[in-house]
Structure formats: structure tokens, C-alpha cells
Design an enzyme around this catalytic site. Structure first.
Site, PDB file in Angstrom:
ATOM      1  N   ASP A  50       0.893  -1.170   0.000  1.00  0.00           N
ATOM      2  CA  ASP A  50       0.000   0.000   0.000  1.00  0.00           C
ATOM      3  C   ASP A  50       0.919   1.204   0.000  1.00  0.00           C
ATOM      4  O   ASP A  50       1.663   1.412   0.959  1.00  0.00           O
ATOM      5  CB  ASP A  50      -0.891  -0.002   1.243  1.00  0.00           C
ATOM      6  CG  ASP A  50      -1.984   1.047   1.185  1.00  0.00           C
ATOM      7  OD1 ASP A  50      -1.714   2.169   0.683  1.00  0.00           O
ATOM      8  OD2 ASP A  50      -3.099   0.755   1.645  1.00  0.00           O
TER       9      ASP A  50
ATOM     10  N   ILE B 212       1.220   2.941   6.395  1.00  0.00           N
ATOM     11  CA  ILE B 212       0.304   2.760   7.523  1.00  0.00           C
ATOM     12  C   ILE B 212      -0.690   3.916   7.521  1.00  0.00           C
ATOM     13  O   ILE B 212      -0.306   5.079   7.524  1.00  0.00           O
ATOM     14  CB  ILE B 212       1.059   2.741   8.864  1.00  0.00           C
ATOM     15  CG1 ILE B 212       2.094   1.612   8.882  1.00  0.00           C
ATOM     16  CG2 ILE B 212       0.076   2.565  10.020  1.00  0.00           C
ATOM     17  CD1 ILE B 212       2.985   1.642  10.113  1.00  0.00           C
ATOM     18  N   HIS B 213      -1.965   3.576   7.545  1.00  0.00           N
ATOM     19  CA  HIS B 213      -3.042   4.570   7.607  1.00  0.00           C
ATOM     20  C   HIS B 213      -4.230   3.890   8.278  1.00  0.00           C
ATOM     21  O   HIS B 213      -4.125   2.763   8.744  1.00  0.00           O
ATOM     22  CB  HIS B 213      -3.380   5.104   6.206  1.00  0.00           C
ATOM     23  CG  HIS B 213      -3.715   4.012   5.239  1.00  0.00           C
ATOM     24  ND1 HIS B 213      -4.995   3.547   5.071  1.00  0.00           N
ATOM     25  CD2 HIS B 213      -2.926   3.274   4.421  1.00  0.00           C
ATOM     26  CE1 HIS B 213      -4.987   2.575   4.174  1.00  0.00           C
ATOM     27  NE2 HIS B 213      -3.743   2.379   3.768  1.00  0.00           N
ATOM     28  N   GLY B 214      -5.342   4.557   8.327  1.00  0.00           N
ATOM     29  CA  GLY B 214      -6.501   4.056   9.058  1.00  0.00           C
ATOM     30  C   GLY B 214      -6.933   2.656   8.678  1.00  0.00           C
ATOM     31  O   GLY B 214      -7.193   1.825   9.544  1.00  0.00           O
TER      32      GLY B 214
ATOM     33  N   ALA C  91      -4.401   0.129  10.015  1.00  0.00           N
ATOM     34  CA  ALA C  91      -4.408   0.044  11.479  1.00  0.00           C
ATOM     35  C   ALA C  91      -5.690  -0.579  12.029  1.00  0.00           C
ATOM     36  O   ALA C  91      -5.644  -1.418  12.926  1.00  0.00           O
ATOM     37  CB  ALA C  91      -4.207   1.434  12.079  1.00  0.00           C
TER      38      ALA C  91
END
Length: 160
Positions: free
Chosen positions: A10, A14-16, A19
Site C-alpha cells: 500500500d 500505515i493509515h486508518g 491500522a
């Protein structure tokens, strides 16, 4: 042998979604962002770490450092590997790391890229890396979220 429970490409790293969906769905308890650029950028590391909000340890390693440390990882660690590009995933596999499956969820559109799925656009090098990963026995799939049905990259990339 490391206990890799998730390997995902991706370009947002790291993003919503990662996570709150991917890491939880795969019960990961340790996250490694494999990216040479981010491994050298403490400010970006801090920003990316905020998305996990202390849910688990996160490390930012170069490909080389990952190849050095991953084989000795504690098997109790359920490791999520996050890549910006399939090129880095291929470097790990070429270096001897076993990836049974690679999820590709997002690679941004840019000039000269070919659309393979709704949120996946690849250049020739990325397409070749995906093809090589499949040749090496890695199942490469497309899914934005764990709850969605997956689509197999073998349907859109024909191996030579």
C-alpha cells in the site's frame, strides 16, 4: 522462521485502513514497514506511527536490515510486513524470505502506469515484480479491505 501473518503493498504504508482493519483482522502484534526511504526519515516514521496509536510495536527498516533481522524474529511475534511497492517485496523473496501471499491494496495512479484494479496502477517494473513473485510461488491478490472478496493478479498479469 519468522511468523509473517500479513504482507501488504500500500503506497500509503500505515493509515486508518491498515491500522483498524488489516492488522486487527490478521491478529498482528508487530509491524514492520519495509522501505529504504522511510527507514531514513524520522519525521515520516513519527507520522506513520500515529496511525497505529501504540496498538503494537512498529519498526521502519530498509530492505537490507529486514533481510538481516527477520530470519531471527521471535516466532511469538505475528508480523505484518508493509511495503510501498511490490519491488521491495520481491527483494525480500529474492533474499530468502518466504512470502506465501502478498496483498496489494493501493498503488497510486501516475503517468505511464497501467490500471490493473480499481486502486492499483503499475509501471513496467512493478508489473514485472508482481509477475516474478507469482513465478516464485507467492499468491498475489488484490483487496482494499479484509472483508472484501479478493481478486487474483494471475487473472490480469500473464506470466511469461
Amino acid at each position: 522462521m519468522p511468523n509473517i501473518v500479513l504482507s501488504r503493498v500500500d503506497n500509503r504504508l500505515i493509515h486508518g485502513q491498515v491500522a483498524t482493519n488489516w492488522l486487527k483482522n490478521y491478529a498482528a502484534n508487530f509491524c514492520i514497514v519495509v522501505n529504504d526511504r522511510v527507514a531514513q526519515d524520522p519525521m515520516e516514521q513519527n507520522l506513520l506511527s500515529m496511525a497505529i496509536a501504540n496498538a503494537m510495536p512498529v519498526r521502519f527498516f530498509t530492505v537490507e536490515k529486514t533481510l538481516e533481522l527477520l530470519p531471527g524474529a521471535d516466532p511469538r511475534r505475528k508480523i505484518a510486513l508493509i511495503f510501498e511497492s511490490p519491488l521491495d517485496a520481491l527483494k525480500l523473496v529474492e533474499g530468502g524470505i518466504v512470502l506465501n501471499e502478498l496483498n496489494i491494496g493501493n498503488i497510486h495512479m501516475a503517468e505511464g502506469k497501467e490500471k490493473l484494479f480499481k486502486t492499483v496502477y503499475v509501471n513496467e517494473a512493478e508489473k514485472a515484480a508482481i509477475s516474478e513473485l507469482m513465478k516464485r510461488g507467492v499468491h498475489v491478490e488484490y483487496r482494499m479491505l479484509p472483508s472484501e472478496n479478493s481478486a487474483d493478479f494471475a487473472a490480469v498479469i500473464k506470466e511469461d
